[in-house]
Design a protein around this motif. Sequence first.
Motif, PDB file in Angstrom:
ATOM      1  N   UNK A 115     -14.785  17.301 -14.653  1.00 42.66           N
ATOM      2  CA  UNK A 115     -13.959  18.336 -14.038  1.00 42.66           C
ATOM      3  C   UNK A 115     -12.556  18.276 -14.606  1.00 42.66           C
ATOM      4  N   UNK A 116     -11.705  19.109 -14.091  1.00 40.44           N
ATOM      5  CA  UNK A 116     -10.316  19.130 -14.547  1.00 40.44           C
ATOM      6  C   UNK A 116      -9.655  17.783 -14.211  1.00 40.44           C
ATOM      7  N   UNK A 117      -8.974  17.144 -15.169  1.00 39.72           N
ATOM      8  CA  UNK A 117      -8.451  15.795 -14.911  1.00 39.72           C
ATOM      9  C   UNK A 117      -7.219  15.752 -14.007  1.00 39.72           C
ATOM     10  N   UNK A 118      -6.489  16.867 -13.869  1.00 39.57           N
ATOM     11  CA  UNK A 118      -5.237  16.832 -13.108  1.00 39.57           C
ATOM     12  C   UNK A 118      -5.438  16.422 -11.649  1.00 39.57           C
ATOM     13  N   UNK A 119      -6.414  16.984 -10.926  1.00 35.14           N
ATOM     14  CA  UNK A 119      -6.602  16.531  -9.534  1.00 35.14           C
ATOM     15  C   UNK A 119      -6.923  15.041  -9.429  1.00 35.14           C
ATOM     16  N   UNK A 120      -7.718  14.545 -10.381  1.00 36.48           N
ATOM     17  CA  UNK A 120      -8.062  13.120 -10.336  1.00 36.48           C
ATOM     18  C   UNK A 120      -6.818  12.260 -10.546  1.00 36.48           C
ATOM     19  N   UNK A 121      -5.950  12.656 -11.490  1.00 36.62           N
ATOM     20  CA  UNK A 121      -4.715  11.897 -11.740  1.00 36.62           C
ATOM     21  C   UNK A 121      -3.785  11.934 -10.529  1.00 36.62           C
ATOM     22  N   UNK A 122      -3.685  13.089  -9.900  1.00 37.83           N
ATOM     23  CA  UNK A 122      -2.847  13.188  -8.701  1.00 37.83           C
ATOM     24  C   UNK A 122      -3.389  12.310  -7.568  1.00 37.83           C
ATOM     25  N   UNK A 123      -4.710  12.342  -7.402  1.00 34.59           N
ATOM     26  CA  UNK A 123      -5.316  11.496  -6.375  1.00 34.59           C
ATOM     27  C   UNK A 123      -5.121  10.020  -6.690  1.00 34.59           C
ATOM     28  N   UNK A 124      -5.211   9.673  -7.971  1.00 34.27           N
ATOM     29  CA  UNK A 124      -4.977   8.281  -8.361  1.00 34.27           C
ATOM     30  C   UNK A 124      -3.548   7.862  -8.037  1.00 34.27           C
ATOM     31  N   UNK A 125      -2.567   8.726  -8.329  1.00 36.83           N
ATOM     32  CA  UNK A 125      -1.170   8.412  -8.048  1.00 36.83           C
ATOM     33  C   UNK A 125      -0.941   8.228  -6.544  1.00 36.83           C
ATOM     34  N   UNK A 126      -1.510   9.135  -5.754  1.00 45.57           N
ATOM     35  CA  UNK A 126      -1.354   9.025  -4.302  1.00 45.57           C
ATOM     36  C   UNK A 126      -2.010   7.761  -3.769  1.00 45.57           C
ATOM     37  N   UNK A 127      -3.171   7.381  -4.329  1.00 42.39           N
ATOM     38  CA  UNK A 127      -3.852   6.155  -3.888  1.00 42.39           C
ATOM     39  C   UNK A 127      -3.028   4.916  -4.228  1.00 42.39           C
ATOM     40  N   UNK A 128      -2.418   4.906  -5.419  1.00 46.64           N
ATOM     41  CA  UNK A 128      -1.546   3.778  -5.784  1.00 46.64           C
ATOM     42  C   UNK A 128      -0.408   3.642  -4.789  1.00 46.64           C
ATOM     43  N   UNK A 129       0.201   4.762  -4.425  1.00 46.14           N
ATOM     44  CA  UNK A 129       1.310   4.719  -3.466  1.00 46.14           C
ATOM     45  C   UNK A 129       0.863   4.183  -2.110  1.00 46.14           C
ATOM     46  N   UNK A 130      -0.287   4.670  -1.639  1.00 41.89           N
ATOM     47  CA  UNK A 130      -0.723   4.252  -0.307  1.00 41.89           C
ATOM     48  C   UNK A 130      -1.201   2.812  -0.271  1.00 41.89           C
ATOM     49  N   UNK A 131      -1.649   2.291  -1.420  1.00 44.02           N
ATOM     50  CA  UNK A 131      -2.032   0.878  -1.459  1.00 44.02           C
ATOM     51  C   UNK A 131      -0.814  -0.025  -1.608  1.00 44.02           C
ATOM     52  N   UNK A 132       0.117   0.360  -2.480  1.00 44.21           N
ATOM     53  CA  UNK A 132       1.283  -0.488  -2.726  1.00 44.21           C
ATOM     54  C   UNK A 132       2.275  -0.433  -1.576  1.00 44.21           C
ATOM     55  N   UNK A 133       2.318   0.700  -0.861  1.00 41.59           N
ATOM     56  CA  UNK A 133       3.275   0.865   0.233  1.00 41.59           C
ATOM     57  C   UNK A 133       2.513   1.187   1.514  1.00 41.59           C
ATOM     58  N   UNK A 134       1.965   0.171   2.191  1.00 43.25           N
ATOM     59  CA  UNK A 134       1.223   0.441   3.431  1.00 43.25           C
ATOM     60  C   UNK A 134       2.116   1.081   4.480  1.00 43.25           C
ATOM     61  N   UNK A 135       1.518   1.931   5.288  1.00 41.09           N
ATOM     62  CA  UNK A 135       2.291   2.678   6.278  1.00 41.09           C
ATOM     63  C   UNK A 135       2.967   1.752   7.273  1.00 41.09           C
ATOM     64  N   UNK A 136       2.284   0.727   7.724  1.00 46.11           N
ATOM     65  CA  UNK A 136       2.850  -0.185   8.712  1.00 46.11           C
ATOM     66  C   UNK A 136       1.851  -1.271   9.055  1.00 46.11           C
ATOM     67  N   UNK A 137       1.934  -1.770  10.281  1.00 46.24           N
ATOM     68  CA  UNK A 137       1.058  -2.855  10.712  1.00 46.24           C
ATOM     69  C   UNK A 137       0.438  -2.519  12.051  1.00 46.24           C
TER      70      UNK A 137
END
Length: 549
Positions: A31-53
């Motif tokens: 499929x188009x790679x742009x959505x996958x790259x955006x999802x990858x970027x968002x996943x990196x952010x949510x893993x590296x910066x957890x919302x809280x505890x």
Amino acid sequence: MRGLQSKPWRIWLLALIGLPVCWWLQPVPVLHPLPVLLLLLLTVLTMALPVGRFGTRRVRLGSAVVFYTALLYGACVGAMISLLAGVAAQRLRQKEQNDIPVYAPALALSVLVSVAFYYYHEQAYGLVPQSWSDWLRLLVTAVLFVGLRVVLLWWGEGRRNAHWRQVARVEFIVEAVTLPTVLAALLAQKQWGWRSVLPACSAGAAGLVAARALIHAHQAQRQVRALRTLHHRLIAHLHPDRLLQDLGEELRRLLVFDRLSLWSYSRQEAHIQIVGVHPQRERAAFPAYLLVEGIFSKAIDQRKPLVLSDALRTRLHEVAEHFEGHLLIVPLIVHEYTWGVLVLERMAQREPFTHPDYEAIQVLVDHLAILLENMRLYRQTAELAVRDGLTGLLNHRRLYERLKEEISRSSRYHHSMTLLMIDVDYFKRYNDTYGHQQGDELLRILAKILQQNVRQSDMVGRYGGEEFAIILPETDKESAVVLAQRLCEVVASTPFPGHPDGAPVRCTISIGVASYPDDGLTISDLVAAADAALYRAKRYGKNRVVIAP
């Protein structure tokens, strides 16, 4: 820590082996790679910066993004998103987020198993539930997705040492919140195509930032409330032990722990002395003193908080005996002066402490150190009003107050306490022979000898005239007798001033020993028992120790 936490490569290997298998079972069109790259970027952010505890666990929303990718593009793509995001997030926050190496492949494996089950009868692209059977299949997939990840995280964090109920609670709450978002994203994909992923990613990133800001603001609000409570308690009472009980209640609003102990530091004695424990019922588990060595010496010298896992604690003898579970050791520093240390304990079944745990309570701990130092200075100033003018020891009134406090403390914690009553032998003859000035000098020298030969926690006072008293907290009668005999020997071997320009003279003391609760349960009974023992020592020839009754 046991399990996969010590060897995360095993779970990575399982996830990587599952990728080609899942790709072979469920081929996914490119499929188009742009959505996958955006999802990858968002996943990196949510893993590296957890919302809280939630309790002691970090709350991560990366699972929702990976789940969406897997439903949209296939289990293999979703699992690969999880693995790549885990590697990137670990590189970004390698020192602070050590749980990512377990979380990312656990997420990938759960994606492979659950979404492969969902795709068994459906196509991989543009998938939206159309019937009750599809909705039921999606529900079962979500349960498998969360359930498998809970098992893997529980296994990876040490199995029996992990708190699986808490792991399950956090994961199910996260998915209960994010699953509607995933379904909404699938409907948007059905209506508007892959371009709808862009606003979804933007909204997700904005939501992550807003959630973190809200949690930090709430954390700051709780810190301010805790500081205000501490200041109010300081006005109400000036006892460190009582202040610690209030501190413990406020810290529980900011951090999960099971036991808290406060220790004051003495550089001259090279030890730390227990000040208080929260909860109070745990006080009997600690000794009065601990030597400053090993990990305590490191914390005080470096003036930085130290985090110890339960596995490391068991290998350090200075903390293995009296402390339990995971430890957070925080030195209390005031203007380059080390007041003491604060030790927080957490059960081994919970997650270990981390540096963000300290950051959550740092403001409160810094203010606590200032409050304790101000309290020490106030008590030091107040002590000047309760000191004997000639010897500098506690006067008669203050001696009785401290004796009352120690009897109350010994009764509360079921400890022994001993009182020594001391009298100078032939003091009247010494005064008549050498004069009152020399008699005053003898009392001053004797006071210094008594202070130099007792512990810092022991209290020496002038009872009246040539009589002295020593309060020995947490000391049984046998240990007190050994100290009393040593005092008699030291005094007998010390030269005292006689006539001006004359030879020094010798002096001796007699000591009566009485202990709580064996010889008395009240102040008057204990003093009477020690005084009676002192009278017998004088009658039996002086320069000796006599034990009550």
